[in-house]
Design a protein around this motif. Structure first.
Motif, PDB file in Angstrom:
ATOM      1  N   LYS A 130       0.831  -1.196   0.000  1.00 15.81           N
ATOM      2  CA  LYS A 130       0.000   0.000   0.000  1.00 15.81           C
ATOM      3  C   LYS A 130       0.870   1.252   0.000  1.00 15.81           C
ATOM      4  O   LYS A 130       1.456   1.604   1.028  1.00 15.81           O
ATOM      5  N   PRO A 131       0.960   1.972  -1.127  1.00 11.45           N
ATOM      6  CA  PRO A 131       1.625   3.269  -1.107  1.00 11.45           C
ATOM      7  C   PRO A 131       0.710   4.289  -0.445  1.00 11.45           C
ATOM      8  O   PRO A 131      -0.427   4.458  -0.858  1.00 11.45           O
ATOM      9  N   ARG A 132       1.181   4.962   0.563  1.00 16.77           N
ATOM     10  CA  ARG A 132       0.336   5.881   1.327  1.00 16.77           C
ATOM     11  C   ARG A 132       0.939   7.279   1.317  1.00 16.77           C
ATOM     12  O   ARG A 132       2.151   7.457   1.289  1.00 16.77           O
ATOM     13  N   THR A 133       0.092   8.270   1.385  1.00 18.13           N
ATOM     14  CA  THR A 133       0.549   9.655   1.397  1.00 18.13           C
ATOM     15  C   THR A 133       1.411   9.927   2.623  1.00 18.13           C
ATOM     16  O   THR A 133       2.428  10.617   2.551  1.00 18.13           O
ATOM     17  N   SER A 134       1.007   9.377   3.766  1.00 18.89           N
ATOM     18  CA  SER A 134       1.772   9.555   4.995  1.00 18.89           C
ATOM     19  C   SER A 134       2.640   8.322   5.258  1.00 18.89           C
ATOM     20  O   SER A 134       2.164   7.189   5.142  1.00 18.89           O
ATOM     21  N   PRO A 135       3.902   8.513   5.655  1.00 20.62           N
ATOM     22  CA  PRO A 135       4.748   7.358   5.974  1.00 20.62           C
ATOM     23  C   PRO A 135       4.320   6.645   7.249  1.00 20.62           C
ATOM     24  O   PRO A 135       4.803   5.547   7.541  1.00 20.62           O
ATOM     25  N   PHE A 136       3.395   7.261   8.006  1.00 16.62           N
ATOM     26  CA  PHE A 136       2.955   6.668   9.264  1.00 16.62           C
ATOM     27  C   PHE A 136       1.675   5.849   9.101  1.00 16.62           C
ATOM     28  O   PHE A 136       1.177   5.276  10.062  1.00 16.62           O
ATOM     29  N   SER A 137       1.125   5.815   7.873  1.00 14.67           N
ATOM     30  CA  SER A 137      -0.085   5.038   7.622  1.00 14.67           C
ATOM     31  C   SER A 137       0.269   3.583   7.323  1.00 14.67           C
ATOM     32  O   SER A 137       1.399   3.258   6.951  1.00 14.67           O
ATOM     33  N   PHE A 138      -0.717   2.716   7.461  1.00 13.91           N
ATOM     34  CA  PHE A 138      -0.541   1.282   7.209  1.00 13.91           C
ATOM     35  C   PHE A 138      -0.045   1.060   5.782  1.00 13.91           C
ATOM     36  O   PHE A 138      -0.663   1.525   4.822  1.00 13.91           O
ATOM     37  N   GLN A 139       1.056   0.349   5.647  1.00 21.69           N
ATOM     38  CA  GLN A 139       1.709   0.161   4.348  1.00 21.69           C
ATOM     39  C   GLN A 139       1.444  -1.210   3.727  1.00 21.69           C
ATOM     40  O   GLN A 139       2.003  -1.520   2.675  1.00 21.69           O
ATOM     41  N   GLY A 140       0.603  -2.026   4.358  1.00 18.10           N
ATOM     42  CA  GLY A 140       0.295  -3.344   3.816  1.00 18.10           C
ATOM     43  C   GLY A 140       1.140  -4.438   4.437  1.00 18.10           C
ATOM     44  O   GLY A 140       2.151  -4.186   5.088  1.00 18.10           O
ATOM     45  N   LEU A 141       0.720  -5.683   4.206  1.00 17.97           N
ATOM     46  CA  LEU A 141       1.402  -6.845   4.781  1.00 17.97           C
ATOM     47  C   LEU A 141       2.515  -7.390   3.901  1.00 17.97           C
ATOM     48  O   LEU A 141       3.231  -8.293   4.310  1.00 17.97           O
ATOM     49  N   GLY A 142       2.634  -6.893   2.684  1.00 17.80           N
ATOM     50  CA  GLY A 142       3.703  -7.366   1.802  1.00 17.80           C
ATOM     51  C   GLY A 142       3.509  -8.804   1.386  1.00 17.80           C
ATOM     52  O   GLY A 142       2.417  -9.227   0.990  1.00 17.80           O
ATOM     53  N   THR A 143       4.567  -9.596   1.489  1.00 14.84           N
ATOM     54  CA  THR A 143       4.518 -10.983   1.025  1.00 14.84           C
ATOM     55  C   THR A 143       3.494 -11.813   1.793  1.00 14.84           C
ATOM     56  O   THR A 143       2.917 -12.755   1.244  1.00 14.84           O
ATOM     57  N   GLU A 144       3.261 -11.485   3.065  1.00 12.67           N
ATOM     58  CA  GLU A 144       2.226 -12.204   3.821  1.00 12.67           C
ATOM     59  C   GLU A 144       0.851 -11.917   3.235  1.00 12.67           C
ATOM     60  O   GLU A 144      -0.018 -12.801   3.159  1.00 12.67           O
ATOM     61  N   GLY A 145       0.640 -10.691   2.782  1.00 13.39           N
ATOM     62  CA  GLY A 145      -0.614 -10.367   2.108  1.00 13.39           C
ATOM     63  C   GLY A 145      -0.789 -11.147   0.818  1.00 13.39           C
ATOM     64  O   GLY A 145      -1.899 -11.595   0.501  1.00 13.39           O
ATOM     65  N   LEU A 146       0.283 -11.345   0.068  1.00 12.97           N
ATOM     66  CA  LEU A 146       0.208 -12.157  -1.153  1.00 12.97           C
ATOM     67  C   LEU A 146      -0.184 -13.591  -0.817  1.00 12.97           C
ATOM     68  O   LEU A 146      -0.975 -14.219  -1.535  1.00 12.97           O
ATOM     69  N   ARG A 147       0.360 -14.115   0.273  1.00 14.05           N
ATOM     70  CA  ARG A 147       0.018 -15.488   0.670  1.00 14.05           C
ATOM     71  C   ARG A 147      -1.468 -15.613   0.990  1.00 14.05           C
ATOM     72  O   ARG A 147      -2.127 -16.585   0.600  1.00 14.05           O
ATOM     73  N   LEU A 148      -2.009 -14.632   1.698  1.00 17.04           N
ATOM     74  CA  LEU A 148      -3.429 -14.667   2.039  1.00 17.04           C
ATOM     75  C   LEU A 148      -4.300 -14.544   0.790  1.00 17.04           C
ATOM     76  O   LEU A 148      -5.349 -15.193   0.688  1.00 17.04           O
ATOM     77  N   LEU A 149      -3.874 -13.737  -0.154  1.00 15.61           N
ATOM     78  CA  LEU A 149      -4.621 -13.618  -1.411  1.00 15.61           C
ATOM     79  C   LEU A 149      -4.599 -14.932  -2.196  1.00 15.61           C
ATOM     80  O   LEU A 149      -5.600 -15.323  -2.790  1.00 15.61           O
ATOM     81  N   GLU A 150      -3.473 -15.615  -2.184  1.00 13.96           N
ATOM     82  CA  GLU A 150      -3.389 -16.914  -2.853  1.00 13.96           C
ATOM     83  C   GLU A 150      -4.365 -17.906  -2.233  1.00 13.96           C
ATOM     84  O   GLU A 150      -5.033 -18.670  -2.935  1.00 13.96           O
ATOM     85  N   ALA A 151      -4.450 -17.893  -0.902  1.00 15.74           N
ATOM     86  CA  ALA A 151      -5.375 -18.799  -0.224  1.00 15.74           C
ATOM     87  C   ALA A 151      -6.818 -18.468  -0.550  1.00 15.74           C
ATOM     88  O   ALA A 151      -7.656 -19.355  -0.763  1.00 15.74           O
ATOM     89  N   ALA A 152      -7.140 -17.174  -0.616  1.00 15.61           N
ATOM     90  CA  ALA A 152      -8.502 -16.764  -0.945  1.00 15.61           C
ATOM     91  C   ALA A 152      -8.856 -17.166  -2.372  1.00 15.61           C
ATOM     92  O   ALA A 152      -9.984 -17.601  -2.650  1.00 15.61           O
TER      93      ALA A 152
END
Length: 353
Positions: A130-152
């Motif tokens: 997740k590219p975010r305007t603020s560096p303090f905002s949630f930036q995503g789970l990265g590779t763990e997020g890809l794993r969850l998407l694969e499972a879904a």
């Protein structure tokens, strides 16, 4: 001008043709397609006719203006991007992608994926990066997020679209996702576009917040020039002077882009509005102006969303919207593409595993 070589042409034939063109004072270069040479500026029509007679040449395509492979002068029929589950974006059917803006947890993704699947979404969206305007905002789970998407995807059968923000991440995203999304902030990240052009994963290219339609299409040219012909355009709103909405959805851009280009065009009403109450009316308007599909934020509990909570539909609201779209789609002669009817009831627990 684009010179199409005959299917049997090898590197020697292409080099021989290149040398011949240079001897004529022309300046060809190899495009992303091995079977093509590009000439810019284009030679006179008489020279084009002469080139067509050469044994290595199958056709010479004259494309006016700056646009080359995205132009309808290059391809008159609308391109269709096909996904693994039989989904065809750009055909007669209207395709809806839905899911959370960001992948947060297995439960959140699993519950939401099951709900959008049941409501008729054909593609699952979810941001791992997740590219975010603020560096303090949630930036995503990265590779763990890809794993969850694969499972879904494994549980619902829905192909996945997720954003890639760095050239270094293209390989991982292409291996996990069915569509790699280029967000508005990266529309002119040319290094990223070139890297995606070398892959054959379909690309969803969002329009930049201040980009003209020509600039949007020229960004797509980078992808096609690399040899990746599976490109989907996405209008997601542009910046204007009015603070009433997050961005201004440029509905006029859809018919303009579809007239200029053969690429399919979908609409993101969620990011355009930034307000949940405007998502449904903008989605309906997108159907009326000829969009090929929608990509919509849906979250199982929007109040707890890590990003863009104000624009996310609940699963119930999404199901209502899909039902309201059906008669509008019927009126314009576009049936709604629906997902396979496999049972997604155990998705949340399966993703947690």
């Amino acid at each position: 001008m684009i010179i199409e070589l005959i299917p049997s042409a090898d590197e020697t034939a292409a080099d021989r043709l290149t040398d011949h063109l240079r001897s004529r004072g022309l300046h060809p270069w190899r495009g992303g397609e091995p079977s093509q040479l590009v000439l810019d500026p284009a030679p006179a029509p008489a020279v084009a006719d002469e080139l067509r007679a050469l044994p290595e040449v199958a056709d010479v395509i004259s494309v006016p203006g700056k646009l080359r492979r995205t132009s309808r002068a290059y391809r008159s029929d609308t391109s269709i991007v096909e996904l693994g589950n039989g989904t065809r974006i750009g055909g007669t059917e209207f395709v809806i992608a839905a899911g959370p803006c960001a992948v947060e947890t297995a439960t959140q993704l699993g519950t939401t994926a099951a709900a959008v699947h049941a409501a008729g979404a054909r593609i699952l969206r979810g941001g791992a990066y997740k590219p975010r305007t603020s560096p303090f905002s949630f930036q995503g789970l990265g590779t763990e997020g890809l794993r969850l998407l694969e499972a879904a995807r494994a549980q619902t059968g829905l192909p996945v679209v997720t954003e890639v923000i760095e050239p270094a991440d293209v390989e991982a995203v292409a291996a996990s996702a069915d569509i790699a999304q280029v967000g508005a902030r990266n529309m002119q990240n040319f290094a990223l576009l070139k890297e995606l052009g070398r892959t054959r994963v379909p690309v969803l290219l969002k329009r930049g917040i201040s980009a003209t339609v020509d600039e949007w299409l020229l960004a797509a040219e980078y992808l096609l020039d690399g040899g990746n012909t599976s490109v989907i355009l996405c209008e997601r709103g542009i910046r204007s002077f009015d603070p009433s909405t997050r961005f201004t959805l440029d509905l006029s851009a859809i018919p303009v882009a579809k007239k200029l280009s053969h690429l399919p065009v979908i609409v993101d009403p969620s990011h355009a509005a930034g307000r949940v109450d405007l998502v449904a009316p903008l989605a309906k308007a997108a159907v009326g102006v000829g969009a090929d599909g929608l990509i919509i934020d849906v979250h199982n509990d929007p109040a707890t969303a890590a990003c863009d909570a104000g624009q996310a539909l609940t699963p119930e609201a999404f199901a209502t919207l899909v039902n309201e779209l059906r008669p509008i789609l019927a009126a314009v002669g576009r049936p709604l593409a629906t997902a396979a009817t496999d049972e997604p009831a155990t998705l949340a627990s399966a993703v947690r595993a």
